[in-house]
Design an enzyme around this catalytic site. Structure first.
Site, PDB file in Angstrom:
ATOM      1  CG  ASP A  54      -2.051  -1.058   1.066  1.00  0.00           C
ATOM      2  OD1 ASP A  54      -2.290  -1.519  -0.068  1.00  0.00           O
ATOM      3  OD2 ASP A  54      -2.668  -1.417   2.087  1.00  0.00           O
ATOM      4  CE  LYS A 131     -11.469  -4.783   1.081  1.00  0.00           C
ATOM      5  NZ  LYS A 131     -10.393  -5.775   0.948  1.00  0.00           N
TER       6      LYS A 131
HETATM    7  N1  LIG Z   1       1.061  -7.941  -0.244  1.00  0.00           N
HETATM    8  C1  LIG Z   1       1.023  -7.825  -1.549  1.00  0.00           C
HETATM    9  O1  LIG Z   1       1.988  -8.110  -2.238  1.00  0.00           O
HETATM   10  C2  LIG Z   1      -0.247  -7.350  -2.190  1.00  0.00           C
HETATM   11  C3  LIG Z   1      -0.380  -7.376  -3.574  1.00  0.00           C
HETATM   12  C4  LIG Z   1      -1.593  -6.955  -4.116  1.00  0.00           C
HETATM   13  C5  LIG Z   1      -2.614  -6.487  -3.308  1.00  0.00           C
HETATM   14  N2  LIG Z   1      -2.461  -6.462  -1.956  1.00  0.00           N
HETATM   15  C6  LIG Z   1      -3.524  -5.973  -1.051  1.00  0.00           C
HETATM   16  O2  LIG Z   1      -4.782  -5.973  -1.648  1.00  0.00           O
HETATM   17  C7  LIG Z   1      -5.350  -4.682  -1.665  1.00  0.00           C
HETATM   18  C8  LIG Z   1      -5.983  -4.374  -3.002  1.00  0.00           C
HETATM   19  O3  LIG Z   1      -6.782  -5.423  -3.333  1.00  0.00           O
HETATM   20  P1  LIG Z   1      -7.960  -5.396  -4.366  1.00  0.00           P
HETATM   21  O4  LIG Z   1      -7.704  -4.432  -5.444  1.00  0.00           O
HETATM   22  O5  LIG Z   1      -8.131  -6.791  -4.700  1.00  0.00           O
HETATM   23  O6  LIG Z   1      -9.200  -4.842  -3.651  1.00  0.00           O
HETATM   24  P2  LIG Z   1      -9.553  -4.643  -2.187  1.00  0.00           P
HETATM   25  O7  LIG Z   1      -9.122  -5.799  -1.393  1.00  0.00           O
HETATM   26  O8  LIG Z   1      -9.058  -3.333  -1.750  1.00  0.00           O
HETATM   27  O9  LIG Z   1     -11.163  -4.551  -2.258  1.00  0.00           O
HETATM   28  C9  LIG Z   1     -12.007  -5.234  -3.178  1.00  0.00           C
HETATM   29  C10 LIG Z   1     -12.268  -6.629  -2.805  1.00  0.00           C
HETATM   30  O10 LIG Z   1     -12.781  -6.728  -1.494  1.00  0.00           O
HETATM   31  C11 LIG Z   1     -13.342  -8.006  -1.345  1.00  0.00           C
HETATM   32  N3  LIG Z   1     -14.444  -8.004  -0.374  1.00  0.00           N
HETATM   33  C12 LIG Z   1     -14.406  -8.600   0.831  1.00  0.00           C
HETATM   34  N4  LIG Z   1     -15.532  -8.427   1.518  1.00  0.00           N
HETATM   35  C13 LIG Z   1     -16.357  -7.697   0.737  1.00  0.00           C
HETATM   36  C14 LIG Z   1     -17.679  -7.207   0.912  1.00  0.00           C
HETATM   37  N5  LIG Z   1     -18.378  -7.408   2.045  1.00  0.00           N
HETATM   38  N6  LIG Z   1     -18.222  -6.496  -0.107  1.00  0.00           N
HETATM   39  C15 LIG Z   1     -17.516  -6.252  -1.237  1.00  0.00           C
HETATM   40  N7  LIG Z   1     -16.258  -6.704  -1.447  1.00  0.00           N
HETATM   41  C16 LIG Z   1     -15.671  -7.411  -0.475  1.00  0.00           C
HETATM   42  C17 LIG Z   1     -13.692  -8.472  -2.727  1.00  0.00           C
HETATM   43  O11 LIG Z   1     -12.846  -9.539  -3.056  1.00  0.00           O
HETATM   44  C18 LIG Z   1     -13.320  -7.312  -3.608  1.00  0.00           C
HETATM   45  O12 LIG Z   1     -12.827  -7.739  -4.840  1.00  0.00           O
HETATM   46  C19 LIG Z   1      -4.222  -3.734  -1.380  1.00  0.00           C
HETATM   47  O13 LIG Z   1      -4.658  -2.645  -0.622  1.00  0.00           O
HETATM   48  C20 LIG Z   1      -3.207  -4.577  -0.653  1.00  0.00           C
HETATM   49  O14 LIG Z   1      -3.368  -4.418   0.734  1.00  0.00           O
HETATM   50  C21 LIG Z   1      -1.294  -6.876  -1.401  1.00  0.00           C
END
Ligand SMILES: NC(=O)c1ccc[n+]([C@@H]2O[C@H](COP(=O)([O-])OP(=O)(O)OC[C@H]3O[C@@H](n4cnc5c(N)ncnc54)[C@H](O)[C@@H]3O)[C@@H](O)[C@H]2O)c1
Ligand SMILES: [Zn+2]
Length: 693
Positions: A54, A131
């Site tokens: 992030d 979430k």
């Molecule tokens: N550590 C790493 O290398 C790495 C790499 C990529 C992403 N990430 C993490 O993932 C985040 C980004 O992920 P993203 O783009 O997949 O989206 P996100 O996790 O920010 O949000 C969208 C997702 O939330 C989930 N979700 C869970 N409960 C839900 C609910 N009640 N209603 C709606 N959606 C719900 C769904 O899967 C949806 O696709 C980043 O902020 C980061 O923290 C980490």
């Protein structure tokens, strides 16, 4: 929830993040994000923890704002899942988007204000849902029968994971009504299933999963494996229906159809949203699965249609992110601990790191078999996970970062405390001496001057009564009588009588002494005094929850969990002592010294010091640094002026450090600051005073 009652700078704020200074650095960061996202969504090893990801993303966003000419086409900032999702050939009925993030109450309010501005009217109600920390799927039902399940992929097309997804608990093969709909929700792994999955996986000679989410992703996408790790599902939206439904109505209908659904609250105002987010925060850790935030959505279809979506995320919903529950840090060394009952366990000593809002300095490695299977070594960069009120655990190592000269861990050949044999017949190794293994040490501790202060009971006599089998724990001391002691040690009646009197006399010591004498981990003398003063009686202390323990000054979550677990283990001994007549109350007026309750970064009048953190603090992101300042009683500030009380200077500090020097403001090196924080969290007032002296 701290963030809500006491807003601080958001953890990730693109406007706050430092843009990259040259195009090469920017491009390298974009590549790192792509690589990390690919690993993240495919379920292989994590390339970094979420906070790092992030933070990197925020810097890339900041760079794109200041140097739009550098921005690449198809930047990860604009794509669903940073473009890292594995694209498959199942085209979605409508895009599956990401969510924008807010961190803290201020940003939540701003988000809601923006939404009202777009709509030009107040929002007619919000839903707030946990979430779930898993991965999104779309499940298609035809006449009520599950026919196809796809991952999110790049948001437009995902992979077919029907076969594996069918096994997810909560995703029924047949709905209770013969409807043709698409159900979307999260596939994830519960904490218990994660433990089982790890055992299956390492049992098959494969490296452990770093996190329940990567375990869920890996399992869902896996071709047939020799083992089937369990999966779960919770639904949060329904698509392909003739008339769009309110989110709250959709959730009720999904439950009627027989899918498991996330819990939700319906809120009329942002104030109510706040309260609902707080409730989820409080429940986090008791749910039995990972929740990385709360999702706030406009409830009414008209509001959602009015707000619309960008290519990456809807404008009608947002994720309120919680502090990450998994972080990476350096494993400094592996210690072998022997518990009171002789259980021998490996413990990881870590470079301090903030996990789930708490500074963690040690974590469990479970047992030796597990440690060897996980192939974790001193010097490794490891993933540390803290799920709610449990002791943090090391889930695995980042093998690509392993130092070349690292050595595999050698389990001990003999009990490190008494040198005795180890019983390895069970997963939990034990010293064959059992409770007797630590008896001498705990007895010496019990009778010491600063504990129960029993005069005349030296090592020699203790050794003799233990060897004779008369004493195995401190409570047995109270059963010793004059003839026995006199015979044993040829003490003579007078000395033996005196000794028995001293032992019996110790029964009236205050509770704080008893607590010290028990030798509870993370509970030294001053902490024992504070706990005794706060709770008054042993019964009240034993009945206290982890939350209640944290109301005592200096007791953070890590300590509270340890103390609670230790007290449970000690309860039989405490009961035995009470039965012998040992006092278990603290006299009134024995409150700890007033200085004990002052926070380190408070001025003499109790007001907060203004503190600027510049450069890197080991183990903390910049925002965690500022949070730490608050926790220590100070007020974080972004700029140095004459009014600044203290400047914390770490690697990479720039003009702020120079300015502090010019103004003659007190400077604290960042590593000292980290030590200060640790000392404060450990309740070590002396060390705190030393650092600030
Ligand atoms: N550590 C790493 O290398 C790495 C790499 C990529 C992403 N990430 C993490 O993932 C985040 C980004 O992920 P993203 O783009 O997949 O989206 P996100 O996790 O920010 O949000 C969208 C997702 O939330 C989930 N979700 C869970 N409960 C839900 C609910 N009640 N209603 C709606 N959606 C719900 C769904 O899967 C949806 O696709 C980043 O902020 C980061 O923290 C980490
Ligand atoms: Zn032993």
């Amino acid at each position: 929830m701290r963030d809500l009652v006491d807003p601080v700078d958001p953890v990730v704020d693109a406007a706050e993040a430092a843009p990259f200074e040259d195009a090469g650095e920017y491009r390298a960061a974009v590549e790192r994000i792509r690589g990390a996202a690919e690993a993240y969504y495919s379920g292989s090893d994590l390339a970094m923890d979420d906070a790092t990801y992030d933070g990197l993303m925020a810097r890339v966003l900041a760079t794109e704002a200041t140097r739009p000419e550098w921005k690449e086409a198809g930047s990860p900032t604009e794509a669903v899942g940073a473009g890292g999702g594995v694209v498959g050939d199942i085209v979605h009925s409508e895009p599956m988007l990401s969510l924008d993030n807010v961190f803290g109450e201020d940003e939540l309010r701003k988000w809601a204000e923006r939404l009202e501005k777009i709509l030009g009217r107040p929002v007619s109600g919000y839903t707030v849902e946990p979430k779930i920390d898993g991965l999104a799927i779309a499940a298609r039902y035809t006449d009520g029968v599950l026919t196809l399940v796809a991952t999110r992929g790049d948001g437009f097309a995902g992979e077919d994971v029907t076969a594996q997804a069918r096994r997810a608990a909560g995703l029924p093969a047949r709905l209770r009504q013969p409807v043709t709909v698409e159900v979307r929700g999260e596939v994830f792994m519960t904490d218990d299933d994660f433990v089982a999955a790890q055992a299956m996986r390492t049992g098959n000679g494969e490296p452990p999963f770093a996190h329940p989410r990567s375990a869920a992703a890996g399992t869902l996408r896996a071709p047939k494996r020799p083992y089937d790790a369990p999966l779960s599902f919770l639904a949060y939206s329904v698509h392909g229906i003739p008339e769009p439904m309110a989110q709250s109505a959709a959730m009720a209908w999904l439950a009627e159809l027989g899918t498991a659904t996330t819990a939700y609250s319906l809120c009329a105002t942002v104030e109510e949203v706040k309260a609902a987010v707080e409730a989820i925060t409080a429940a986090r850790g008791t749910l039995g699965y990972g929740v990385d935030g709360a999702v706030v959505k406009a409830d009414q279809p008209a509001d959602r249609a009015g707000a619309g979506s960008s290519s990456r995320a809807p404008r009608w919903g947002v994720a309120y992110k919680f502090p990450a529950d998994t972080r990476t840090t350096k494993l400094l060394r592996i210690e072998v601990q022997v518990g009171r009952t002789g259980v021998i366990t490996p413990v990881a000593v870590l470079e301090p790191v903030q996990v789930g809002g708490v500074i963690v300095t040690s974590a469990t490695l479970h047992n030796f078999e597990d440690l060897v299977r996980r192939n974790v070594r001193a010097g490794d960069t490891v993933f540390v996970r803290r799920a709610g009120d449990v002791i943090p655990e090391v889930t695995g190592a980042q093998l690509d970062l392993r130092p070349e000269d690292s050595e595999p861990f050698e389990p001990p050949a003999a009990c490190p405390r008494c040198g005795g044999e180890i019983d390895r017949s069970q997963k939990r190794w034990r010293c064959t001496q059992g409770r007797a293994c630590g008896a001498n040490i705990s007895l010496e501790y019990y009778v010491a001057r600063t504990s129960m202060d029993i005069e005349g009971l030296g090592d020699r006599i203790l050794q003799a009564v233990v060897t004779a089998g008369l004493v195995t724990d401190p409570a047995d001391l109270y059963d010793l009588d004059v003839p026995t002691l006199a015979a044993l040690e040829r003490l003579g009646d007078v000395s033996a009588t005196k000794l028995v009197n001293n032992i019996q006399g110790s029964k009236s010591r205050p509770l704080s002494r008893v607590l010290t004498a028990l030798g509870v981990r993370m509970m030294g003398r001053s902490m024992s005094r504070r706990l005794a003063a706060h709770f008054g009686t042993m019964d009240a202390l034993l009945a206290a929850s982890v939350d209640e323990l944290q109301r005592v000054d200096g007791v953070g979550p890590e300590r509270a969990v340890t103390i609670a677990a230790e007290l449970v283990e000690l309860t039989p001994l405490i009961t035995k002592l009470a039965a012998r007549g040992v006092n278990m109350t603290e006299p009134r007026g024995a409150a700890p010294a007033a200085s004990a309750s002052a926070l380190p970064l408070q001025r003499a009048d109790g007001s907060p010091m203004t503190v600027v953190v510049t450069g890197a603090v080991p183990g903390l992101t910049r925002d965690e640094g500022n949070e730490a300042v608050e926790r220590l009683g100070g007020k974080p500030s972004g700029s140095v002026s004459k009014k600044t009380d203290l400047v914390v200077v770490g690697d990479g500090a720039g003009s702020k450090a120079t300015k502090a020097e010019q103004l003659g403001i007190r400077i604290l090196p960042a590593d000292r600051f980290a030590t200060l924080l640790q000392a404060h969290d450990a309740g070590d007032q002396d060390a705190v005073a030393d650092i600030l002296a």
